[in-house]
Design an enzyme around this catalytic site. Structure first.
Site, PDB file in Angstrom:
ATOM      1  N   LYS A  96       0.824  -1.219   0.000  1.00  0.00           N
ATOM      2  CA  LYS A  96       0.000   0.000   0.000  1.00  0.00           C
ATOM      3  C   LYS A  96       0.850   1.257   0.000  1.00  0.00           C
ATOM      4  CE  LYS A  96      -4.050  -2.237   2.142  1.00  0.00           C
ATOM      5  NZ  LYS A  96      -3.499  -3.556   2.453  1.00  0.00           N
ATOM      6  N   ARG A  97       1.917   1.254  -0.756  1.00  0.00           N
ATOM      7  CA  ARG A  97       2.777   2.422  -0.831  1.00  0.00           C
ATOM      8  C   ARG A  97       2.037   3.564  -1.506  1.00  0.00           C
ATOM      9  NH1 ARG A  97       4.871  -0.309   2.656  1.00  0.00           N
ATOM     10  NH2 ARG A  97       7.072  -0.919   2.692  1.00  0.00           N
TER      11      ARG A  97
END
Lengths: 284, 284
Positions: A96-97
């Site tokens: 989930k960067r």
């Protein structure tokens, strides 16, 4: 194209096995070893991969489980990914960067090459297309894919994602349209773009509406089992389109706890994985 | 309370020095060493910290720079943080992590204890309060702080953050109100909560409006120098409240490139850092 490959694997089994490994999932035989915790995670993961590789579409590693242990944990993350690559299995990095421009380019480098290389990465697009576009060269030139967070299944999804916009749509519907636009240039043979979406299973009706809006999007669906989604819910989606893999973690790799304290745990993981596939397929 | 400490440091110098280290910032003397790239990053960072520790409020490490190099880079991230801790300097981990519940707890463990321990962490709240609440125990019991992404300075901030909601407000204003609520229980002696916000400097007028809305929020402000913000813009904010640290990275740690290829680069970094402080203070 990675989404073509994932789609075809998912026809055989839509199960995405989540290697969200935690200390309390380890069997007593592994806990007792004179190894670092990260080394134990790697041994645990490899045993599970060996026991399930013929009955899952892909594996998803929640990087937070490994980051929590610092370098020791990330060594396990690297080694588990290397094992999946050696086996030819699809790996999703659930990181989930969410950053932009040259910073997002560095994340792309970090997760699509080198130690932490995965086939598909989850990303957060709160910052807009600048948080996604730096990955585009990897999608077209290196056969990589993304899953953008769209509509998550947690209670506080209503804080922002489900809020109504000026035009009457919800924020997540606006994000959905953006995902469709961003992915349009990368559609593969099966019709899906290289930019997929993460959508929870908590609201099956909202999901069916999204299907209409996003006919070229492949979905990563968390929320099976522990989070309340059922095989019947998923089958209702699959009757429209076989457009998703469905993740389960604790329900598959944590089910043996309290039952089996030795190397036999892998048989329970395999049983649970087969049962999950059957729980979906029985409704089709 | 960490925001009290940061506020007091920022009175002396509002500069947040960004250790967004990249290979092309290394001087020739370091490039020539028979070390891993991560080891070179660590030596570079330590030299900069030595040369600037008395003239900055804090340091911010963009973890993507280190993650890009895999385990070698994250070893440098760990070692640089250990050096800052040894010096008693405040470290901000710019990780923009965004996940929920037990996963966010693992990120909290990973970034507020162990190898990657920082004083303050940037987070992404697209998933709502569930992406922030797992950090609360660390704020109250371990003197840690957060900076939630609020209004970023990139062009595609307009994709979602600046979109108008049904009630006529913009999405980022709705996020602002949430940050105020979430932080209310953790206000320190100086009046700021342990939950700060990241707001870019691209729109100084919008920033001044946010100040009115968020009187108890401390800000991390990117966008000075390379991204267009000026000392005069910052001074206009500081005339209302000394509620922010201002980050610069490339403008401070990359300025020596093309000028100085040996260990003398640290003098240029120090000069640039002093000039940045002066560029802000001259308008106060």
């Amino acid at each position: 194209m990675i989404m073509d490959k994932l789609y075809r694997e998912a026809l055989k089994s839509p199960v995405c096995l989540g290697l969200d490994t935690k200390e309390n999932f380890l069997p007593a035989t592994l806990k007792a070893k004179d190894w670092s915790l990260g080394e134990k995670y790697t041994a645990f993961n490899k045993a599970i991969i060996d026991a399930t590789e013929d009955i899952v579409a892909c594996y998803k590693l929640q990087i937070a489980c490994y980051e929590a242990l610092g370098l020791d944990g990330l060594t396990s993350y690297r080694d588990t990914l290397a094992y999946l690559k050696q086996k030819g299995k699809i790996a999703i990095g659930d990181a989930k960067r969410g950053d932009i421009s040259s910073t997002a380019e560095l994340y792309a480098q970090g997760h699509f090459t080198g130690d932490f290389e995965v086939d598909l990465l989850t990303v957060n697009a709160y910052m807009g297309e600048d948080a996604v576009s730096p990955y585009y060269p990897y999608l077209t030139e290196k056969n990589k894919g993304l899953f953008v967070l769209l509509h998550t299944s947690n209670q506080s999804a209503r804080d922002f994602q489900e809020q109504e916009m000026k035009n009457g749509e919800k924020l997540y519907e606006m994000v959905a349209d953006a995902i469709d636009r961003w992915g349009a240039a990368t559609r593969g043979e099966e019709g899906f773009s290289a930019i997929g979406a993460v959508v929870g299973l908590t609201y099956p009706e909202a999901f069916l509406e999204l299907l209409q809006r996003l006919p070229h999007t492949f979905f990563l669906v968390p929320g099976y089992g522990a989070q309340g989604g059922t095989g019947k819910d998923i089958a209702a989606i699959f009757k429209q389109s076989r457009c998703a893999v469905v993740n389960s973690s604790r329900g598959l790799i944590g089910a043996h706890c309290q039952i089996c304290e030795d190397d036999g745990f892998v048989h329970i993981v395999r049983e649970k994985t087969l049962a999950m596939r059957e729980d979906i397929f029985q409704w089709l």
